[in-house]
Write a protein that holds these residues in place. Structure first.
Motif, PDB file in Angstrom:
ATOM      1  N   LYS A 128       0.813  -1.229   0.000  1.00  0.00           N
ATOM      2  CA  LYS A 128       0.000   0.000   0.000  1.00  0.00           C
ATOM      3  C   LYS A 128       0.844   1.276   0.000  1.00  0.00           C
ATOM      4  CE  LYS A 128      -4.050  -2.113   2.075  1.00  0.00           C
ATOM      5  NZ  LYS A 128      -5.043  -2.069   3.138  1.00  0.00           N
ATOM      6  N   VAL A 129       1.810   1.320  -0.913  1.00  0.00           N
ATOM      7  CA  VAL A 129       2.533   2.579  -1.117  1.00  0.00           C
ATOM      8  C   VAL A 129       1.484   3.615  -1.504  1.00  0.00           C
ATOM      9  CG1 VAL A 129       4.151   3.745  -2.676  1.00  0.00           C
ATOM     10  CG2 VAL A 129       4.692   1.473  -1.794  1.00  0.00           C
ATOM     11  N   PRO A 130       1.539   4.823  -0.962  1.00  0.00           N
ATOM     12  CA  PRO A 130       0.528   5.830  -1.301  1.00  0.00           C
ATOM     13  C   PRO A 130       0.405   5.984  -2.819  1.00  0.00           C
ATOM     14  CG  PRO A 130       1.928   6.629   0.463  1.00  0.00           C
ATOM     15  CD  PRO A 130       2.526   5.340  -0.005  1.00  0.00           C
ATOM     16  N   PHE A 131      -0.815   5.887  -3.306  1.00  0.00           N
ATOM     17  CA  PHE A 131      -1.065   5.858  -4.745  1.00  0.00           C
ATOM     18  C   PHE A 131      -0.507   7.090  -5.455  1.00  0.00           C
ATOM     19  CE2 PHE A 131      -3.803   6.456  -8.514  1.00  0.00           C
ATOM     20  CZ  PHE A 131      -3.488   5.273  -9.169  1.00  0.00           C
ATOM     21  N   ARG A 132      -0.712   8.240  -4.872  1.00  0.00           N
ATOM     22  CA  ARG A 132      -0.231   9.484  -5.491  1.00  0.00           C
ATOM     23  C   ARG A 132       1.289   9.449  -5.646  1.00  0.00           C
ATOM     24  NH1 ARG A 132      -2.267  15.406  -3.796  1.00  0.00           N
ATOM     25  NH2 ARG A 132      -1.232  16.523  -5.457  1.00  0.00           N
ATOM     26  N   SER A 133       1.977   9.046  -4.612  1.00  0.00           N
ATOM     27  CA  SER A 133       3.431   8.939  -4.657  1.00  0.00           C
ATOM     28  C   SER A 133       3.855   7.923  -5.716  1.00  0.00           C
ATOM     29  CB  SER A 133       3.948   8.527  -3.282  1.00  0.00           C
ATOM     30  OG  SER A 133       5.317   8.278  -3.306  1.00  0.00           O
ATOM     31  N   VAL A 135       2.242   6.981  -8.430  1.00  0.00           N
ATOM     32  CA  VAL A 135       2.004   7.511  -9.778  1.00  0.00           C
ATOM     33  C   VAL A 135       3.066   8.551 -10.144  1.00  0.00           C
ATOM     34  CG1 VAL A 135       0.419   8.889 -11.185  1.00  0.00           C
ATOM     35  CG2 VAL A 135      -0.455   6.984  -9.838  1.00  0.00           C
ATOM     36  N   VAL A 136       3.346   9.468  -9.236  1.00  0.00           N
ATOM     37  CA  VAL A 136       4.328  10.526  -9.524  1.00  0.00           C
ATOM     38  C   VAL A 136       5.704   9.914  -9.793  1.00  0.00           C
ATOM     39  CG1 VAL A 136       5.585  12.477  -8.514  1.00  0.00           C
ATOM     40  CG2 VAL A 136       3.102  12.358  -8.321  1.00  0.00           C
ATOM     41  N   LEU A 137       6.129   8.973  -8.957  1.00  0.00           N
ATOM     42  CA  LEU A 137       7.440   8.353  -9.133  1.00  0.00           C
ATOM     43  C   LEU A 137       7.520   7.565 -10.436  1.00  0.00           C
ATOM     44  CD1 LEU A 137       8.050   7.222  -5.465  1.00  0.00           C
ATOM     45  CD2 LEU A 137       9.291   9.014  -6.701  1.00  0.00           C
ATOM     46  N   ASN A 138       6.471   6.832 -10.756  1.00  0.00           N
ATOM     47  CA  ASN A 138       6.477   6.075 -12.007  1.00  0.00           C
ATOM     48  C   ASN A 138       6.394   6.992 -13.225  1.00  0.00           C
ATOM     49  OD1 ASN A 138       6.620   3.061 -11.825  1.00  0.00           O
ATOM     50  ND2 ASN A 138       5.178   3.504 -10.198  1.00  0.00           N
ATOM     51  N   LEU A 139       5.723   8.108 -13.073  1.00  0.00           N
ATOM     52  CA  LEU A 139       5.649   9.077 -14.163  1.00  0.00           C
ATOM     53  C   LEU A 139       7.020   9.709 -14.419  1.00  0.00           C
ATOM     54  CD1 LEU A 139       3.531  10.119 -16.093  1.00  0.00           C
ATOM     55  CD2 LEU A 139       3.003  11.931 -14.484  1.00  0.00           C
ATOM     56  N   ILE A 140       7.711  10.085 -13.351  1.00  0.00           N
ATOM     57  CA  ILE A 140       9.060  10.660 -13.503  1.00  0.00           C
ATOM     58  C   ILE A 140       9.994   9.630 -14.157  1.00  0.00           C
ATOM     59  CG2 ILE A 140      11.117  11.427 -12.234  1.00  0.00           C
ATOM     60  CD1 ILE A 140       9.115  12.644 -10.156  1.00  0.00           C
ATOM     61  N   GLY A 141      10.011   8.428 -13.607  1.00  0.00           N
ATOM     62  CA  GLY A 141      10.840   7.368 -14.190  1.00  0.00           C
ATOM     63  C   GLY A 141      10.427   7.035 -15.609  1.00  0.00           C
ATOM     64  N   GLY A 142       9.115   7.059 -15.865  1.00  0.00           N
ATOM     65  CA  GLY A 142       8.603   6.748 -17.197  1.00  0.00           C
ATOM     66  C   GLY A 142       9.021   7.767 -18.235  1.00  0.00           C
ATOM     67  N   PHE A 143       8.998   9.044 -17.881  1.00  0.00           N
ATOM     68  CA  PHE A 143       9.431  10.078 -18.821  1.00  0.00           C
ATOM     69  C   PHE A 143      10.892   9.857 -19.223  1.00  0.00           C
ATOM     70  CE2 PHE A 143       5.863  12.895 -17.458  1.00  0.00           C
ATOM     71  CZ  PHE A 143       5.401  13.207 -18.729  1.00  0.00           C
ATOM     72  N   ILE A 144      11.733   9.550 -18.245  1.00  0.00           N
ATOM     73  CA  ILE A 144      13.160   9.351 -18.520  1.00  0.00           C
ATOM     74  C   ILE A 144      13.381   8.061 -19.301  1.00  0.00           C
ATOM     75  CG2 ILE A 144      15.427   8.976 -17.452  1.00  0.00           C
ATOM     76  CD1 ILE A 144      14.316  10.681 -15.058  1.00  0.00           C
ATOM     77  N   TRP A 145      12.797   6.953 -18.828  1.00  0.00           N
ATOM     78  CA  TRP A 145      13.004   5.649 -19.449  1.00  0.00           C
ATOM     79  C   TRP A 145      12.470   5.623 -20.881  1.00  0.00           C
ATOM     80  CZ3 TRP A 145      16.091   1.939 -19.421  1.00  0.00           C
ATOM     81  CH2 TRP A 145      15.775   0.685 -19.923  1.00  0.00           C
ATOM     82  N   THR A 146      11.315   6.222 -21.102  1.00  0.00           N
ATOM     83  CA  THR A 146      10.736   6.260 -22.446  1.00  0.00           C
ATOM     84  C   THR A 146      11.647   7.024 -23.396  1.00  0.00           C
ATOM     85  OG1 THR A 146       8.504   6.126 -21.533  1.00  0.00           O
ATOM     86  CG2 THR A 146       8.703   6.947 -23.777  1.00  0.00           C
ATOM     87  N   LEU A 147      12.174   8.139 -22.937  1.00  0.00           N
ATOM     88  CA  LEU A 147      13.069   8.937 -23.775  1.00  0.00           C
ATOM     89  C   LEU A 147      14.338   8.158 -24.116  1.00  0.00           C
ATOM     90  CD1 LEU A 147      13.248  11.664 -25.147  1.00  0.00           C
ATOM     91  CD2 LEU A 147      14.341  12.558 -23.102  1.00  0.00           C
ATOM     92  N   ILE A 148      14.855   7.411 -23.164  1.00  0.00           N
ATOM     93  CA  ILE A 148      16.054   6.595 -23.421  1.00  0.00           C
ATOM     94  C   ILE A 148      15.763   5.550 -24.491  1.00  0.00           C
ATOM     95  CG2 ILE A 148      17.591   4.846 -22.417  1.00  0.00           C
ATOM     96  CD1 ILE A 148      17.406   6.470 -19.773  1.00  0.00           C
TER      97      ILE A 148
END
Length: 195
Positions: A128-133, A135-148
């Protein structure tokens, strides 16, 4: 038959971004690499392609979080003792995961979880990691990983364009062989580590 092929091509061309989004949900990294390759060949506009890839990847991450949160949590806590997951062990893991969840999620995203990305996403839901946290963390990582991954695909598209006609097939076969051998090596390496 020719009309059917024409209709299929028109359908793919008119809904390529929707198909990109759906493809990313099911097989994100492969679709991201292929998208970079196709972008270099002029098949996509960058901004819509990038947004579809990031949103498809985030959607998949949210699905796996929900699997952990709503589908797996009760089962793990109920039958975990059969595989050595006692309540004490689970509590210790949960405390550590909560303490370091930001680092774990970002590193997992940027390294594709070193083979355990799916496990990390589900565990985040289980604990139960806080959902908002999440989403934000996966979004940040996703932006970087997708660009790579787009950049790597773009590079291969660049190389592909300068290769003469018949050699393109050989180039694609070599790339496929390197990917297969790389995955096999990584699998053997992980087996040796006994993770």
């Amino acid at each position: 038959m020719e009309g059917l092929l024409h209709n299929i091509i028109v359908f793919i061309e008119s809904s390529k971004y929707v198909l990109l989004f759906i493809g990313t949900i099911f097989e994100g990294p492969v679709v991201m690499l292929a998208s970079g390759f196709l972008y270099k060949l002029g098949q996509f506009d960058f901004i819509p392609m990038y947004l579809c890839l990031v949103s498809g990847d985030l959607t998949a991450d949210i699905v796996w979080y929900c699997v952990g949160r709503f589908g797996t949590r009760r089962a793990i806590f109920k039958i975990g003792h059969f595989i050595g997951l006692t309540p004490e062990v689970l509590k210790k893991v949960e405390d550590r995961f909560h303490k370091y969840h930001q680092k774990i999620l970002i590193i997992s995203k940027l390294t594709m979880g070193l083979g355990f990305a799916l496990f990390v996403l589900i565990v985040a839901g289980i604990f139960k990691v806080p959902f908002r946290s999440y989403v934000v963390l996966n979004l940040i990582g996703g932006f970087i990983w997708t660009l790579i991954l787009i950049t790597v695909g773009y590079f291969f598209g660049n190389v592909f364009l300068i290769i003469p006609g018949p050699a393109k097939i050989i180039f694609l076969c070599i790339i496929l062989l390197v990917v297969i051998l790389g995955l096999r090596y990584a699998n053997n390496y992980l087996k040796k580590l006994k993770i």
